[in-house]
Scaffold this motif. Structure first.
Motif, PDB file in Angstrom:
ATOM      1  N   LEU A   1       0.879  -1.240  -0.078  1.00 56.71           N
ATOM      2  CA  LEU A   1      -0.066   0.063  -0.020  1.00 56.71           C
ATOM      3  C   LEU A   1       0.817   1.271  -0.081  1.00 56.71           C
ATOM      4  O   LEU A   1       1.997   1.394   0.783  1.00 56.71           O
ATOM      5  N   LEU A   2       0.660   2.086  -0.648  1.00 55.20           N
ATOM      6  CA  LEU A   2       1.270   3.413  -0.900  1.00 55.20           C
ATOM      7  C   LEU A   2       0.272   4.492  -0.592  1.00 55.20           C
ATOM      8  O   LEU A   2      -1.003   4.488  -0.870  1.00 55.20           O
ATOM      9  N   TYR A   3       0.654   5.486  -0.098  1.00 55.86           N
ATOM     10  CA  TYR A   3      -0.056   6.670   0.511  1.00 55.86           C
ATOM     11  C   TYR A   3       0.232   7.945  -0.148  1.00 55.86           C
ATOM     12  O   TYR A   3       1.393   8.440  -0.084  1.00 55.86           O
ATOM     13  N   LEU A   4      -0.515   8.485  -0.955  1.00 59.73           N
ATOM     14  CA  LEU A   4      -0.159   9.802  -1.814  1.00 59.73           C
ATOM     15  C   LEU A   4      -0.736  11.045  -1.246  1.00 59.73           C
ATOM     16  O   LEU A   4      -2.100  10.994  -0.769  1.00 59.73           O
ATOM     17  N   GLU A   5       0.028  12.160  -0.949  1.00 59.73           N
ATOM     18  CA  GLU A   5      -0.446  13.219  -0.336  1.00 59.73           C
ATOM     19  C   GLU A   5       0.719  14.368  -0.860  1.00 59.73           C
ATOM     20  O   GLU A   5       1.666  14.074  -0.980  1.00 59.73           O
ATOM     21  N   ASP A   6       0.079  15.730  -1.032  1.00 62.79           N
ATOM     22  CA  ASP A   6       0.872  16.720  -1.507  1.00 62.79           C
ATOM     23  C   ASP A   6       1.934  16.268  -2.490  1.00 62.79           C
ATOM     24  O   ASP A   6       3.065  16.690  -2.534  1.00 62.79           O
ATOM     25  N   GLY A   7       1.363  15.723  -3.463  1.00 59.63           N
ATOM     26  CA  GLY A   7       2.169  15.408  -4.714  1.00 59.63           C
ATOM     27  C   GLY A   7       3.280  14.354  -4.788  1.00 59.63           C
ATOM     28  O   GLY A   7       3.986  13.931  -5.423  1.00 59.63           O
ATOM     29  N   ASN A   8       3.269  13.643  -3.410  1.00 57.98           N
ATOM     30  CA  ASN A   8       4.293  12.472  -3.272  1.00 57.98           C
ATOM     31  C   ASN A   8       3.836  11.413  -2.621  1.00 57.98           C
ATOM     32  O   ASN A   8       2.764  11.429  -1.774  1.00 57.98           O
ATOM     33  N   VAL A   9       4.540  10.081  -2.506  1.00 58.74           N
ATOM     34  CA  VAL A   9       4.081   9.075  -1.919  1.00 58.74           C
ATOM     35  C   VAL A   9       4.845   9.395  -0.538  1.00 58.74           C
ATOM     36  O   VAL A   9       5.996   9.575  -0.321  1.00 58.74           O
ATOM     37  N   ILE A  10       3.977   9.442   0.614  1.00 65.23           N
ATOM     38  CA  ILE A  10       4.413   9.722   1.911  1.00 65.23           C
ATOM     39  C   ILE A  10       4.491   8.561   2.768  1.00 65.23           C
ATOM     40  O   ILE A  10       5.012   8.604   3.842  1.00 65.23           O
ATOM     41  N   GLY A  11       3.999   7.551   2.496  1.00 58.78           N
ATOM     42  CA  GLY A  11       3.958   5.993   3.183  1.00 58.78           C
ATOM     43  C   GLY A  11       3.999   5.122   2.450  1.00 58.78           C
ATOM     44  O   GLY A  11       3.167   5.035   1.579  1.00 58.78           O
ATOM     45  N   GLU A  12       4.111   3.976   3.058  1.00 60.80           N
ATOM     46  CA  GLU A  12       4.212   2.760   2.455  1.00 60.80           C
ATOM     47  C   GLU A  12       4.041   1.615   3.495  1.00 60.80           C
ATOM     48  O   GLU A  12       4.625   1.909   4.490  1.00 60.80           O
ATOM     49  N   MET A  13       3.478   0.513   2.955  1.00 58.63           N
ATOM     50  CA  MET A  13       3.070  -0.615   4.008  1.00 58.63           C
ATOM     51  C   MET A  13       2.913  -1.962   3.258  1.00 58.63           C
ATOM     52  O   MET A  13       2.557  -1.993   2.011  1.00 58.63           O
ATOM     53  N   THR A  14       3.705  -2.871   3.711  1.00 57.97           N
ATOM     54  CA  THR A  14       3.678  -4.081   3.015  1.00 57.97           C
ATOM     55  C   THR A  14       3.078  -5.203   3.729  1.00 57.97           C
ATOM     56  O   THR A  14       3.249  -5.163   4.858  1.00 57.97           O
ATOM     57  N   LEU A  15       2.166  -5.987   2.992  1.00 58.10           N
ATOM     58  CA  LEU A  15       1.511  -7.143   3.627  1.00 58.10           C
ATOM     59  C   LEU A  15       1.539  -8.446   3.062  1.00 58.10           C
ATOM     60  O   LEU A  15       1.978  -8.303   1.662  1.00 58.10           O
ATOM     61  N   PRO A  16       1.354  -9.457   3.751  1.00 53.58           N
ATOM     62  CA  PRO A  16       1.191 -10.646   3.098  1.00 53.58           C
ATOM     63  C   PRO A  16       0.192 -10.803   1.968  1.00 53.58           C
ATOM     64  O   PRO A  16      -0.907  -9.824   2.147  1.00 53.58           O
ATOM     65  N   PRO A  17       0.047 -11.752   0.983  1.00 54.30           N
ATOM     66  CA  PRO A  17      -1.134 -11.636   0.178  1.00 54.30           C
ATOM     67  C   PRO A  17      -2.320 -11.947   0.834  1.00 54.30           C
ATOM     68  O   PRO A  17      -2.380 -12.215   2.065  1.00 54.30           O
ATOM     69  N   TYR A  18      -3.372 -11.237   0.354  1.00 55.68           N
ATOM     70  CA  TYR A  18      -4.721 -11.195   0.919  1.00 55.68           C
ATOM     71  C   TYR A  18      -5.120 -12.654   1.523  1.00 55.68           C
ATOM     72  O   TYR A  18      -5.067 -13.657   0.523  1.00 55.68           O
TER      73      TYR A  18
ATOM     74  N   GLU B   1      -7.517  -5.576   8.777  1.00 55.67           N
ATOM     75  CA  GLU B   1      -8.241  -4.231   8.700  1.00 55.67           C
ATOM     76  C   GLU B   1      -7.584  -3.592   9.854  1.00 55.67           C
ATOM     77  O   GLU B   1      -7.421  -2.229   9.499  1.00 55.67           O
ATOM     78  N   THR B   2      -7.444  -3.973  10.970  1.00 53.84           N
ATOM     79  CA  THR B   2      -6.961  -3.388  11.831  1.00 53.84           C
ATOM     80  C   THR B   2      -5.594  -2.725  11.733  1.00 53.84           C
ATOM     81  O   THR B   2      -5.294  -1.515  11.783  1.00 53.84           O
ATOM     82  N   GLN B   3      -4.790  -3.441  11.190  1.00 57.00           N
ATOM     83  CA  GLN B   3      -3.425  -3.128  10.661  1.00 57.00           C
ATOM     84  C   GLN B   3      -3.321  -1.899   9.731  1.00 57.00           C
ATOM     85  O   GLN B   3      -2.942  -0.839   9.858  1.00 57.00           O
ATOM     86  N   VAL B   4      -4.388  -2.159   8.764  1.00 58.68           N
ATOM     87  CA  VAL B   4      -4.380  -0.872   7.429  1.00 58.68           C
ATOM     88  C   VAL B   4      -4.988   0.103   8.276  1.00 58.68           C
ATOM     89  O   VAL B   4      -4.639   1.223   7.923  1.00 58.68           O
ATOM     90  N   ASN B   5      -5.937   0.035   8.983  1.00 57.35           N
ATOM     91  CA  ASN B   5      -6.607   1.158   9.686  1.00 57.35           C
ATOM     92  C   ASN B   5      -5.695   2.158  10.455  1.00 57.35           C
ATOM     93  O   ASN B   5      -5.698   3.323  10.315  1.00 57.35           O
ATOM     94  N   ALA B   6      -4.609   1.311  11.250  1.00 67.40           N
ATOM     95  CA  ALA B   6      -3.781   1.957  12.152  1.00 67.40           C
ATOM     96  C   ALA B   6      -2.628   2.771  11.132  1.00 67.40           C
ATOM     97  O   ALA B   6      -2.349   3.814  11.203  1.00 67.40           O
ATOM     98  N   TRP B   7      -2.568   2.074   9.977  1.00 64.20           N
ATOM     99  CA  TRP B   7      -1.220   2.835   9.184  1.00 64.20           C
ATOM    100  C   TRP B   7      -2.014   3.979   8.676  1.00 64.20           C
ATOM    101  O   TRP B   7      -1.817   5.042   8.508  1.00 64.20           O
ATOM    102  N   LEU B   8      -3.383   3.850   8.153  1.00 64.88           N
ATOM    103  CA  LEU B   8      -3.958   4.850   7.560  1.00 64.88           C
ATOM    104  C   LEU B   8      -4.122   6.082   8.575  1.00 64.88           C
ATOM    105  O   LEU B   8      -4.116   7.266   7.975  1.00 64.88           O
TER     106      LEU B   8
END
Ligand SMILES: Nc1ncnc2c1ncn2[C@@H]1O[C@H](COP(=O)(O)OP(=O)(O)O)[C@@H](O)[C@H]1O
Ligand SMILES: [Mg+2]
Length: 253
Positions: free
Chosen positions: A215-232, A241-248
């Motif tokens: 997962l990549l997070y885009l803000e203000d014109g750039n990728v400001i964060g990244e998270m790697t997860l095992p395959p769904y 969902e808990t992990q992704v929510n915390a990251w978001l």
């Protein structure tokens, strides 16, 4: 470690606006890895679609480069780029853009015929196979207006991969769907990725983002964060969902 399929280097995209410039993408360096299910998240207007268009050569970058298999697509002539898009890339959008007076099967076969690598009968056989893999073989002779939004989107996905693209780009593919149809389409994309299809999806839907392996997070014109997860894996959806929510939340989503 998988290879990079797309690499952006110092990628910028600006638009002329009210006599000035809006800088939507600013100096992005990004590698998209083969076989990943990469998801780009970000608020509405953060530039997700602009990024997808620049990486897929649907729109020209203002500056910087985009390498696909080591070749800079920003330097390609329109004809070469069009050939690459129709051969190596697949596209899925929020609006399915199916041809309303063609059946689902025809919507899938027509672009296959245009690609000319396969004979008509091979294309038809492959289209039938995809439609049954997507669970819509029984409605293949229906017109788009006669099936659900989820079935239309599954047809659009079949159409987008009839030529076996090396990467599938998806721009808010569940944006126009209800909950049930969203799940169907996400299950399908997850399944394709599990079988080796590289996917790059942009979305602001948490349900959709959960399917990503990166997962990549885009803000203000750039990728400001990244998270790697095992395959769904459906079994772990709650903890994912808990992990992704915390990251978001850490991204101030
Ligand atoms: N063709 C265009 N001309 C001018 N501004 C544009 C154009 N396309 C996008 N923008 C602007 O770029 C920003 C990002 O848009 P977009 O990539 O569509 O965001 P997202 O997909 O994240 O919602 C927005 O402020 C939008 O108004
Ligand atoms: Mg968008």
């Amino acid at each position: 470690m998988s290879e990079n399929i797309i690499s952006a280097k110092d990628l910028c995209k600006s638009f002329a606006h009210n006599g000035g410039q809006v800088h939507v993408l600013t100096h992005i360096d990004l590698d998209i890895r083969e076989k990943d299910f990469t998801v780009v998240m970000g608020a509405s207007g953060s530039g997700k679609s602009t990024l997808l268009y620049a990486l897929s050569g649907m729109d020209k970058a203002t500056s910087g480069s985009v390498l696909f298999e080591g070749k800079d697509i920003t330097k390609m002539k329109e004809k070469e780029l069009a050939a690459l898009r129709s051969r190596d890339f697949g596209f899925v959008f929020q609006q399915m853009h199916l041809v309303s007076n063609l059946t689902l099967l025809e919507n899938v076969t027509v672009p296959g015929y245009l690609s000319r690598d396969k004979s008509t009968s091979e294309v038809k056989a492959r289209a039938e196979e995809l439609l049954s893999q997507m669970g819509i073989a029984d409605v293949k002779d229906h017109l788009p207006s006669q099936v659900s939004g989820g079935e239309q989107q599954r047809c659009a996905i079949a159409r987008s991969i009839i030529h076996d693209p090396k990467i599938l780009f998806a721009d808010e593919p569940t944006g126009a769907l209800n909950r049930k149809n969203t799940k169907e389409v996400l299950d399908l994309l997850t399944d394709l990725n599990r079988k080796g299809q590289s996917v790059l999806m942009v979305t602001h839907d948490l349900r959709a983002a959960l399917r990503g392996s990166r997962l990549l997070y885009l803000e203000d014109g750039n990728v400001i964060g990244e998270m790697t997860l095992p395959p769904y894996n459906k079994e772990d959806e709650k903890s994912r969902e808990t992990q992704v929510n915390a990251w978001l939340s850490s991204m101030k989503w």
